[in-house]
Design a protein around this motif. Structure first.
Motif, PDB file in Angstrom:
ATOM      1  N   ARG A   1     -24.476 119.606  26.249  1.00  0.00           N
ATOM      2  CA  ARG A   1     -25.377 119.035  25.262  1.00  0.00           C
ATOM      3  C   ARG A   1     -26.777 119.613  25.425  1.00  0.00           C
ATOM      4  O   ARG A   1     -27.149 120.095  26.490  1.00  0.00           O
ATOM      5  N   PRO A   2     -27.601 119.528  24.363  1.00  0.00           N
ATOM      6  CA  PRO A   2     -28.995 119.974  24.488  1.00  0.00           C
ATOM      7  C   PRO A   2     -29.727 119.168  25.557  1.00  0.00           C
ATOM      8  O   PRO A   2     -29.412 117.998  25.808  1.00  0.00           O
ATOM      9  N   THR A   3     -30.714 119.802  26.191  1.00  0.00           N
ATOM     10  CA  THR A   3     -31.568 119.129  27.167  1.00  0.00           C
ATOM     11  C   THR A   3     -32.991 119.148  26.641  1.00  0.00           C
ATOM     12  O   THR A   3     -33.509 120.204  26.283  1.00  0.00           O
ATOM     13  N   TRP A   4     -33.630 117.975  26.620  1.00  0.00           N
ATOM     14  CA  TRP A   4     -34.958 117.818  26.045  1.00  0.00           C
ATOM     15  C   TRP A   4     -35.956 117.412  27.122  1.00  0.00           C
ATOM     16  O   TRP A   4     -35.653 116.571  27.962  1.00  0.00           O
ATOM     17  N   MET A   5     -37.134 117.990  27.051  1.00  0.00           N
ATOM     18  CA  MET A   5     -38.260 117.511  27.862  1.00  0.00           C
ATOM     19  C   MET A   5     -39.043 116.485  27.047  1.00  0.00           C
ATOM     20  O   MET A   5     -39.408 116.738  25.897  1.00  0.00           O
TER      21      MET A   5
ATOM     22  N   PRO B   1     -45.503 114.373  38.396  1.00  0.00           N
ATOM     23  CA  PRO B   1     -46.333 115.310  39.150  1.00  0.00           C
ATOM     24  C   PRO B   1     -46.654 114.844  40.560  1.00  0.00           C
ATOM     25  O   PRO B   1     -46.857 115.676  41.451  1.00  0.00           O
ATOM     26  N   ASP B   2     -46.719 113.543  40.803  1.00  0.00           N
ATOM     27  CA  ASP B   2     -47.001 113.071  42.158  1.00  0.00           C
ATOM     28  C   ASP B   2     -45.866 113.453  43.114  1.00  0.00           C
ATOM     29  O   ASP B   2     -46.105 113.898  44.231  1.00  0.00           O
ATOM     30  N   ARG B   3     -44.635 113.263  42.662  1.00  0.00           N
ATOM     31  CA  ARG B   3     -43.485 113.597  43.507  1.00  0.00           C
ATOM     32  C   ARG B   3     -43.032 115.040  43.321  1.00  0.00           C
ATOM     33  O   ARG B   3     -42.133 115.488  44.016  1.00  0.00           O
ATOM     34  N   ARG B   4     -43.643 115.729  42.342  1.00  0.00           N
ATOM     35  CA  ARG B   4     -43.293 117.118  42.043  1.00  0.00           C
ATOM     36  C   ARG B   4     -41.796 117.256  41.790  1.00  0.00           C
ATOM     37  O   ARG B   4     -41.115 118.114  42.354  1.00  0.00           O
ATOM     38  N   GLU B   5     -41.294 116.381  40.921  1.00  0.00           N
ATOM     39  CA  GLU B   5     -39.875 116.433  40.617  1.00  0.00           C
ATOM     40  C   GLU B   5     -39.627 116.066  39.161  1.00  0.00           C
ATOM     41  O   GLU B   5     -40.436 115.382  38.523  1.00  0.00           O
ATOM     42  N   TYR B   6     -38.507 116.568  38.648  1.00  0.00           N
ATOM     43  CA  TYR B   6     -38.067 116.268  37.297  1.00  0.00           C
ATOM     44  C   TYR B   6     -36.965 115.217  37.356  1.00  0.00           C
ATOM     45  O   TYR B   6     -35.991 115.369  38.099  1.00  0.00           O
ATOM     46  N   LEU B   7     -37.138 114.131  36.593  1.00  0.00           N
ATOM     47  CA  LEU B   7     -36.077 113.164  36.434  1.00  0.00           C
ATOM     48  C   LEU B   7     -35.128 113.692  35.369  1.00  0.00           C
ATOM     49  O   LEU B   7     -35.565 114.149  34.315  1.00  0.00           O
ATOM     50  N   VAL B   8     -33.835 113.632  35.636  1.00  0.00           N
ATOM     51  CA  VAL B   8     -32.822 114.124  34.705  1.00  0.00           C
ATOM     52  C   VAL B   8     -31.932 112.956  34.315  1.00  0.00           C
ATOM     53  O   VAL B   8     -31.467 112.190  35.177  1.00  0.00           O
ATOM     54  N   GLY B   9     -31.690 112.803  33.015  1.00  0.00           N
ATOM     55  CA  GLY B   9     -30.865 111.683  32.562  1.00  0.00           C
ATOM     56  C   GLY B   9     -30.146 111.975  31.270  1.00  0.00           C
ATOM     57  O   GLY B   9     -30.167 113.081  30.743  1.00  0.00           O
ATOM     58  N   THR B  10     -29.494 110.927  30.757  1.00  0.00           N
ATOM     59  CA  THR B  10     -28.722 111.001  29.511  1.00  0.00           C
ATOM     60  C   THR B  10     -29.230 109.936  28.552  1.00  0.00           C
ATOM     61  O   THR B  10     -29.462 108.788  28.946  1.00  0.00           O
ATOM     62  N   VAL B  11     -29.406 110.327  27.291  1.00  0.00           N
ATOM     63  CA  VAL B  11     -29.881 109.401  26.265  1.00  0.00           C
ATOM     64  C   VAL B  11     -28.770 108.414  25.915  1.00  0.00           C
ATOM     65  O   VAL B  11     -27.652 108.811  25.585  1.00  0.00           O
TER      66      VAL B  11
ATOM     67  N   ARG C   1     -37.113 121.236  23.290  1.00  0.00           N
ATOM     68  CA  ARG C   1     -35.779 121.508  23.808  1.00  0.00           C
ATOM     69  C   ARG C   1     -35.849 122.636  24.828  1.00  0.00           C
ATOM     70  O   ARG C   1     -36.472 123.667  24.584  1.00  0.00           O
ATOM     71  N   LEU C   2     -35.190 122.448  25.978  1.00  0.00           N
ATOM     72  CA  LEU C   2     -35.195 123.462  27.011  1.00  0.00           C
ATOM     73  C   LEU C   2     -34.315 124.645  26.609  1.00  0.00           C
ATOM     74  O   LEU C   2     -33.263 124.453  25.983  1.00  0.00           O
ATOM     75  N   PRO C   3     -34.714 125.876  26.941  1.00  0.00           N
ATOM     76  CA  PRO C   3     -33.810 127.012  26.785  1.00  0.00           C
ATOM     77  C   PRO C   3     -32.530 126.761  27.573  1.00  0.00           C
ATOM     78  O   PRO C   3     -32.542 126.115  28.628  1.00  0.00           O
ATOM     79  N   ASP C   4     -31.403 127.272  27.075  1.00  0.00           N
ATOM     80  CA  ASP C   4     -30.111 127.006  27.703  1.00  0.00           C
ATOM     81  C   ASP C   4     -30.076 127.457  29.161  1.00  0.00           C
ATOM     82  O   ASP C   4     -29.505 126.770  30.021  1.00  0.00           O
ATOM     83  N   GLU C   5     -30.697 128.614  29.467  1.00  0.00           N
ATOM     84  CA  GLU C   5     -30.648 129.107  30.838  1.00  0.00           C
ATOM     85  C   GLU C   5     -31.459 128.222  31.775  1.00  0.00           C
ATOM     86  O   GLU C   5     -31.096 128.032  32.939  1.00  0.00           O
ATOM     87  N   CYS C   6     -32.549 127.674  31.267  1.00  0.00           N
ATOM     88  CA  CYS C   6     -33.349 126.760  32.078  1.00  0.00           C
ATOM     89  C   CYS C   6     -32.555 125.476  32.355  1.00  0.00           C
ATOM     90  O   CYS C   6     -32.549 124.965  33.482  1.00  0.00           O
ATOM     91  N   ALA C   7     -31.887 124.953  31.331  1.00  0.00           N
ATOM     92  CA  ALA C   7     -31.060 123.759  31.511  1.00  0.00           C
ATOM     93  C   ALA C   7     -29.931 124.028  32.505  1.00  0.00           C
ATOM     94  O   ALA C   7     -29.603 123.181  33.343  1.00  0.00           O
ATOM     95  N   ALA C   8     -29.330 125.226  32.422  1.00  0.00           N
ATOM     96  CA  ALA C   8     -28.256 125.580  33.354  1.00  0.00           C
ATOM     97  C   ALA C   8     -28.771 125.653  34.786  1.00  0.00           C
ATOM     98  O   ALA C   8     -28.069 125.276  35.736  1.00  0.00           O
ATOM     99  N   GLU C   9     -30.004 126.120  34.945  1.00  0.00           N
ATOM    100  CA  GLU C   9     -30.580 126.185  36.288  1.00  0.00           C
ATOM    101  C   GLU C   9     -30.794 124.790  36.857  1.00  0.00           C
ATOM    102  O   GLU C   9     -30.546 124.541  38.044  1.00  0.00           O
ATOM    103  N   LEU C  10     -31.237 123.858  36.029  1.00  0.00           N
ATOM    104  CA  LEU C  10     -31.376 122.472  36.482  1.00  0.00           C
ATOM    105  C   LEU C  10     -30.025 121.932  36.953  1.00  0.00           C
ATOM    106  O   LEU C  10     -29.936 121.268  37.991  1.00  0.00           O
TER     107      LEU C  10
END
Length: 339
Positions: free
Chosen positions: A9-13, A92-102, A149-158
């Motif tokens: 599925r698409p990944t959105w920031m 930014p405080d934890r320098r991390e990306y939260l990843v989830g599902t809508v 929307r994140l580029p597909d390769e960026c989403a795959a890297e996540l």
């Protein structure tokens, strides 16, 4: 939905408000949210054109390009994102990306997330450290847009990092750029530059971080003394006009360089060793908890908390006044832009 279906599925920031100030609400309530009129749900608008007309009515100071960009992002939040799509946001405080599902369609509640009344429910499934991503992906994720929307390769890297795999060199395409005036392009470059400066600062050794903070204070006009390692009663640096702490202001500085947030107990310990005429500066690359900030606000002496974003801002502001040894710790290059 299977794991492979979800990964396709698409990944959105969706950013957690200006400077990620709503990140705790995103995390705690399991939502992503965007701003809009507090008395009218975004879901009531039927098209991007209607959103643009409303933006022109309530924010007449926006340029046409700004309205188009904002309307596009709001419309994506309204109907572009679908239930089952993946979403990320940055802490930014934890320098991390939260990843989830809508999990749901847009809802409206002005009391749930401050200043961002339109939200969608999310199931957070993991986190990815920014430091584990390639430079190309960090560049893509540094785009200034609130929602894209994140580029597909960026989403795959996540996905790869979430799965615990080591990264290979990547050629991720940059995130889509808004069709906006030069001012927005410059703001985008500035935001990306500050993220890369944070990366460099975060990579410093702990003693180099102390030397950097001391150099920053010298650039601001103080003389500094670094305390020996060990039991320093919460003082890594003492800064004052004379360098000995005899003349006021006497600034006592604690520097913590690690990923964990500083809590209220650490702030109380720092304050416990201070004299009534001291001024306090607490620098933490891992940020501060809400309780820590509350403890600082009620402190008996003036106490400033400086997280990584604050440190970057100060370094950029005083870089030209820094001595050569301090500049060697974090080399920056000036960028000229048409006025």
């Amino acid at each position: 939905m299977t794991e492979s279906d979800e990964a396709s599925r698409p990944t959105w920031m969706v950013r957690a408000g200006p400077d990620a100030r709503n990140i705790a609400e995103f995390r705690d309530h399991g939502v992503v949210a965007v701003g809009w009129q507090r008395d009218r749900p975004l879901r009531e608008l039927s098209s991007r054109t209607e959103i643009e007309r409303e933006l022109e009515r309530i924010n007449p100071e926006l340029t046409k390009g700004q309205r188009l960009n904002a309307a596009s992002q709001l419309d994506r939040f309204r109907i572009g994102i679908e239930v089952g799509d993946r979403v990320i946001t940055y802490d930014p405080d934890r320098r991390e990306y939260l990843v989830g599902t809508v999990l749901g369609e847009p809802e409206f509640d002005p009391s749930l997330v401050k200043e961002l009344p339109n939200f969608r429910r999310v199931r957070w499934t993991g986190t990815v450290s920014r430091d584990k991503l390639s430079v190309a992906s960090r560049n893509s994720l540094g785009a200034i847009q609130t929602l894209f929307r994140l580029p597909d390769e960026c989403a795959a890297e996540l996905d790869s990092v979430l799965a615990g795999h080591e990264l290979q060199p990547s050629t991720v395409e940059p995130a889509e750029e808004p069709d906006d005036p030069e001012a927005e392009i410059l703001a985008d470059l500035d935001a990306r530059a500050r993220e890369f400066i944070k990366d460099r600062l975060n990579a410093l050794a702990w003693d180099d971080m102390e030397r950097l903070v001391a150099g920053l204070l010298r650039a601001m006009g103080y003389k500094t003394r670094l305390t020996p390692g060990g039991a320093d009663r919460g003082a890594d640096i003492v800064a004052s006009p004379d360098g000995f702490g005899f003349e006021q202001p006497r600034i006592v500085v604690e520097v913590k360089h690690r990923n964990q947030q500083i809590g209220s107990q650490q702030i109380r310990s720092f304050l416990g060793g201070r004299h009534k005429d001291d001024k306090g500066l607490y620098v933490s690359s891992g940020g501060f908890s809400r309780d820590a900030r509350y403890e600082a606000d009620r402190a008996g002496i003036p106490l400033t908390l400086m997280d990584l974003d604050d440190l970057v801002a100060a370094v950029v502001e005083y870089y030209e006044q820094m001595d050569g040894d301090t500049k060697a710790l974090i080399r920056l290059r000036r960028l000229y832009w048409p006025a």
